[in-house]
Design an enzyme around this catalytic site. Structure first.
Site, PDB file in Angstrom:
ATOM      1  N   ASN A 186      -1.181  -7.535 -11.737  1.00  0.00           N
ATOM      2  CA  ASN A 186      -0.494  -8.482 -10.883  1.00  0.00           C
ATOM      3  C   ASN A 186      -1.479  -9.144  -9.923  1.00  0.00           C
ATOM      4  O   ASN A 186      -2.684  -8.860  -9.951  1.00  0.00           O
ATOM      5  CB  ASN A 186       0.642  -7.785 -10.128  1.00  0.00           C
ATOM      6  N   HIS A 217     -22.794   3.086  -1.970  1.00  0.00           N
ATOM      7  CA  HIS A 217     -24.046   2.868  -1.241  1.00  0.00           C
ATOM      8  C   HIS A 217     -24.498   4.183  -0.631  1.00  0.00           C
ATOM      9  O   HIS A 217     -23.695   5.100  -0.421  1.00  0.00           O
ATOM     10  CB  HIS A 217     -23.858   1.826  -0.133  1.00  0.00           C
ATOM     11  N   ALA A 272       2.611   3.379  -4.213  1.00  0.00           N
ATOM     12  CA  ALA A 272       2.043   2.265  -3.449  1.00  0.00           C
ATOM     13  C   ALA A 272       1.291   2.758  -2.217  1.00  0.00           C
ATOM     14  O   ALA A 272       1.694   3.716  -1.559  1.00  0.00           O
ATOM     15  CB  ALA A 272       3.155   1.307  -3.029  1.00  0.00           C
ATOM     16  N   THR A 313      -8.874   9.510  -4.547  1.00  0.00           N
ATOM     17  CA  THR A 313     -10.240  10.000  -4.371  1.00  0.00           C
ATOM     18  C   THR A 313     -10.623  11.066  -5.386  1.00  0.00           C
ATOM     19  O   THR A 313     -11.809  11.354  -5.555  1.00  0.00           O
ATOM     20  CB  THR A 313     -10.421  10.595  -2.970  1.00  0.00           C
ATOM     21  N   LYS A 314      -9.615  11.660  -6.057  1.00  0.00           N
ATOM     22  CA  LYS A 314      -9.864  12.723  -7.029  1.00  0.00           C
ATOM     23  C   LYS A 314      -9.043  12.462  -8.289  1.00  0.00           C
ATOM     24  O   LYS A 314      -8.094  11.673  -8.284  1.00  0.00           O
ATOM     25  CB  LYS A 314      -9.501  14.087  -6.437  1.00  0.00           C
ATOM     26  N   ARG A 374       4.752  15.715  -8.039  1.00  0.00           N
ATOM     27  CA  ARG A 374       5.474  16.498  -9.045  1.00  0.00           C
ATOM     28  C   ARG A 374       5.149  15.976 -10.436  1.00  0.00           C
ATOM     29  O   ARG A 374       4.575  14.897 -10.588  1.00  0.00           O
ATOM     30  CB  ARG A 374       6.985  16.427  -8.813  1.00  0.00           C
TER      31      ARG A 374
END
Length: 213
Positions: free
Chosen positions: A83, A113, A159, A164-165, A182
């Site tokens: 989108n 960086h 949303a 990060t994992k 879940r």
């Protein structure tokens, strides 16, 4: 000896050099054309995306505006949909499976960086870490997927999440940092939003054991 582009794609430390700038500018030419073409010219829009990306399926839809770094490191499967205002920073490979939905303002980032201020400022040390997204994944609006992450098949990312994992398959995950809430179950085939039930024509036979498909 590896070129800077080869180092970048391989996830090694590199510096910005002229060859990378020229490669990005070539992509910017295509992006400018894509983002300024009339919205009704759907075939032309699709062809421009196919020209930018490393590999695509036959069918895909990318809404305007769209942003990426190089394009040559982006692979998407059949029926890919992004989108508006999607950003794919493809310093390292971004590999996306089939039937994937990206909501507005999703960002997938492979670039990094140096944390050390001297290495970052004086040595301009940069690196990339690949992102992999499985089949039939839905990523909600304003989500950021960070370098090195893998999202499993049929997962849904809520949303506003910051991923990060790694996220396992068949999971609903949300939050900052993004965590699994879940696994999906039979109730997800009955209710589509809170207490609202699917109409009869959407009922999946009990003999169909597929997850999230």
């Amino acid at each position: 000896m590896k070129s800077t582009v080869e180092k970048m794609i391989a996830g090694e430390v590199y510096r910005q050099e002229e060859e990378l700038l020229q490669l990005r500018l070539t992509t910017r030419d295509l992006l400018y054309e894509f983002n300024h073409i009339h919205p009704r010219k759907l075939a032309e829009r699709q062809q421009l995306i196919k020209k930018m990306f490393k590999q695509t399926g036959d069918e895909l839809f990318v809404e305007q505006p769209f942003h990426c770094d190089y394009g040559i490191n982006i692979t998407v499967g059949e029926n890919f949909l992004a989108n508006n205002n999607c950003t794919l920073l493809d310093v390292a490979p971004i590999t996306i499976g089939k039937d994937v939905l990206l909501a507005p303002n999703v960002g997938i980032y492979t670039a990094g960086h140096a944390l050390d201020p001297v290495l970052r400022q004086e040595y301009k040390a940069e690196f990339g870490a690949a992102v992999t997204i499985g089949d039939n994944v839905w990523i909600g609006a304003n989500t950021s997927v960070l370098p090195g992450v893998t999202i499993g098949d049929h997962a849904v990312i809520g949303a506003g999440s910051v991923v990060t994992k790694d996220i396992p398959p068949n999971s609903l995950a949300v939050g900052n940092p993004c965590r699994v809430v879940r696994k999906f179950d039979q109730q997800d085939r009955i209710y589509y939003f809170k207490e609202l039930r699917y109409p009869a024509e959407y009922m999946i036979p009990e003999t169909d054991t597929r997850k999230g498909e």
